[in-house]
Design a protein around this motif. Sequence first.
Motif, short mmCIF file in Angstrom:
data_model
loop_
_atom_site.label_atom_id
_atom_site.label_comp_id
_atom_site.label_asym_id
_atom_site.label_seq_id
_atom_site.Cartn_x
_atom_site.Cartn_y
_atom_site.Cartn_z
N ILE A 1 0.79 -1.12 -0.18
CA ILE A 1 -0.03 0.04 0.02
C ILE A 1 0.87 1.48 0.19
O ILE A 1 0.72 2.31 -0.83
CB ILE A 1 -1.05 -0.01 1.33
N VAL A 2 1.98 1.22 0.81
CA VAL A 2 2.79 2.38 0.78
C VAL A 2 4.20 1.78 0.60
O VAL A 2 4.42 0.63 0.71
CB VAL A 2 2.77 3.06 2.07
N ALA A 3 4.99 2.62 0.23
CA ALA A 3 6.59 2.51 -0.35
C ALA A 3 7.31 3.00 0.61
O ALA A 3 8.61 2.41 0.73
CB ALA A 3 6.80 2.93 -1.77
N ARG A 4 7.09 3.98 1.62
CA ARG A 4 8.31 4.72 2.29
C ARG A 4 7.67 4.68 3.70
O ARG A 4 6.51 5.17 3.75
CB ARG A 4 8.55 5.87 1.68
N ILE A 5 8.36 4.73 4.58
CA ILE A 5 8.08 4.61 5.95
C ILE A 5 8.74 5.74 6.59
O ILE A 5 10.17 5.60 6.77
CB ILE A 5 8.03 3.57 6.79
N LEU A 6 8.39 6.93 7.20
CA LEU A 6 9.32 8.07 7.87
C LEU A 6 9.06 7.72 8.98
O LEU A 6 7.83 7.78 9.85
CB LEU A 6 8.66 9.38 7.55
N THR A 7 9.94 7.34 9.95
CA THR A 7 9.85 7.04 11.50
C THR A 7 11.12 7.24 12.17
O THR A 7 12.26 7.25 11.91
CB THR A 7 9.67 5.52 11.46
N SER A 8 10.77 7.32 13.61
CA SER A 8 11.99 7.37 14.52
C SER A 8 12.02 5.93 15.33
O SER A 8 12.80 5.76 16.28
CB SER A 8 11.77 8.42 15.47
N GLY A 9 11.35 5.01 14.85
CA GLY A 9 11.34 3.81 15.37
C GLY A 9 10.31 3.83 16.75
O GLY A 9 9.74 4.83 16.91
N PRO A 10 10.17 2.86 17.46
CA PRO A 10 9.26 3.16 18.68
C PRO A 10 9.90 4.05 20.18
O PRO A 10 9.93 3.66 20.83
CB PRO A 10 9.26 1.47 19.15
N ALA A 11 10.27 5.32 19.59
CA ALA A 11 10.63 6.40 20.42
C ALA A 11 10.64 7.51 19.67
O ALA A 11 9.98 7.62 18.77
CB ALA A 11 12.08 6.08 20.72
N ALA A 12 10.80 8.70 20.96
CA ALA A 12 10.76 10.07 20.36
C ALA A 12 11.63 10.53 19.41
O ALA A 12 11.50 11.53 18.61
CB ALA A 12 10.71 10.93 21.60
N SER A 13 12.87 9.84 19.12
CA SER A 13 13.89 10.25 18.47
C SER A 13 14.56 8.90 17.75
O SER A 13 14.33 7.93 18.17
CB SER A 13 15.00 10.90 19.20
N ALA A 14 15.35 9.28 16.66
CA ALA A 14 15.80 8.11 15.96
C ALA A 14 16.93 7.47 16.78
O ALA A 14 17.04 6.34 16.76
CB ALA A 14 16.30 8.46 14.52
N ALA A 15 17.51 8.34 17.44
CA ALA A 15 18.65 7.93 18.28
C ALA A 15 18.15 6.98 19.47
O ALA A 15 18.73 5.94 19.80
CB ALA A 15 19.47 9.09 18.92
N GLU A 16 17.04 7.32 20.07
CA GLU A 16 16.30 6.52 21.02
C GLU A 16 15.82 5.26 20.36
O GLU A 16 15.70 4.22 21.20
CB GLU A 16 15.16 7.48 21.74
N GLY A 17 15.24 5.49 19.33
CA GLY A 17 14.46 4.41 18.65
C GLY A 17 15.24 3.37 17.83
O GLY A 17 14.77 2.46 17.18
N ARG A 18 16.59 3.55 17.77
CA ARG A 18 17.43 2.95 16.81
C ARG A 18 17.17 1.46 16.81
O ARG A 18 17.36 0.93 15.78
CB ARG A 18 18.82 3.32 16.74
N ALA A 19 17.30 0.89 17.94
CA ALA A 19 17.16 -0.61 17.90
C ALA A 19 15.87 -1.20 17.41
O ALA A 19 15.86 -1.89 16.35
CB ALA A 19 17.29 -1.26 19.37
N GLY A 20 14.67 -0.37 17.52
CA GLY A 20 13.53 -0.78 16.91
C GLY A 20 13.72 -0.63 15.48
O GLY A 20 12.95 -1.46 14.70
N LEU A 21 13.91 0.49 15.06
CA LEU A 21 14.31 0.87 13.72
C LEU A 21 14.93 -0.28 13.12
O LEU A 21 14.68 -0.59 11.94
CB LEU A 21 14.30 2.34 13.44
N ARG A 22 16.14 -0.55 13.47
CA ARG A 22 16.93 -1.78 12.81
C ARG A 22 16.16 -2.79 12.90
O ARG A 22 16.14 -3.44 11.76
CB ARG A 22 18.12 -1.83 13.88
N ARG A 23 15.28 -3.22 13.84
CA ARG A 23 14.54 -4.55 13.75
C ARG A 23 13.50 -4.50 12.54
O ARG A 23 13.30 -5.33 12.02
CB ARG A 23 13.84 -4.70 15.08
N TRP A 24 12.85 -3.21 12.62
CA TRP A 24 11.97 -2.90 11.33
C TRP A 24 12.64 -3.18 10.02
O TRP A 24 11.90 -3.53 9.13
CB TRP A 24 10.99 -1.79 11.54
#
Length: 102
Positions: A20-43
């Motif tokens: 449905i969508v091609a691009r996901i803009l996200t910080s991962g499961p946190a307020a910032s990309a630095a804080e959510g980096r582990a979750g973003l990596r997993r995704w």
Amino acid sequence: HRALDRSTDPEEALRRLVGIVARILTSGPAASAAEGRAGLRRWVQAFGTFYRFAAAGGIRLENARDIMLFTGAHECHVGTAARTDDAVDPHKVRLLRAVIQP
């Protein structure tokens, strides 16, 4: 708009949005990309063949490379890191590009 970040079940949302969508803009499961980096990596590892992930939220010249290398995100979104006096600063953009894409 980082809509995924507001989801109560982001991984289920990622499964449902395939095709449905091609691009996901996200910080991962946190307020910032630095804080959510582990979750973003997993995704990125789990869904990176379905989406282009753009790391977002608190991306700065000082942390952009580390976030990109750690998460494997396809791209990053910067705001104030690329601006001077509320205007896009070409010099800052060049510096960011050099750090992200050496």
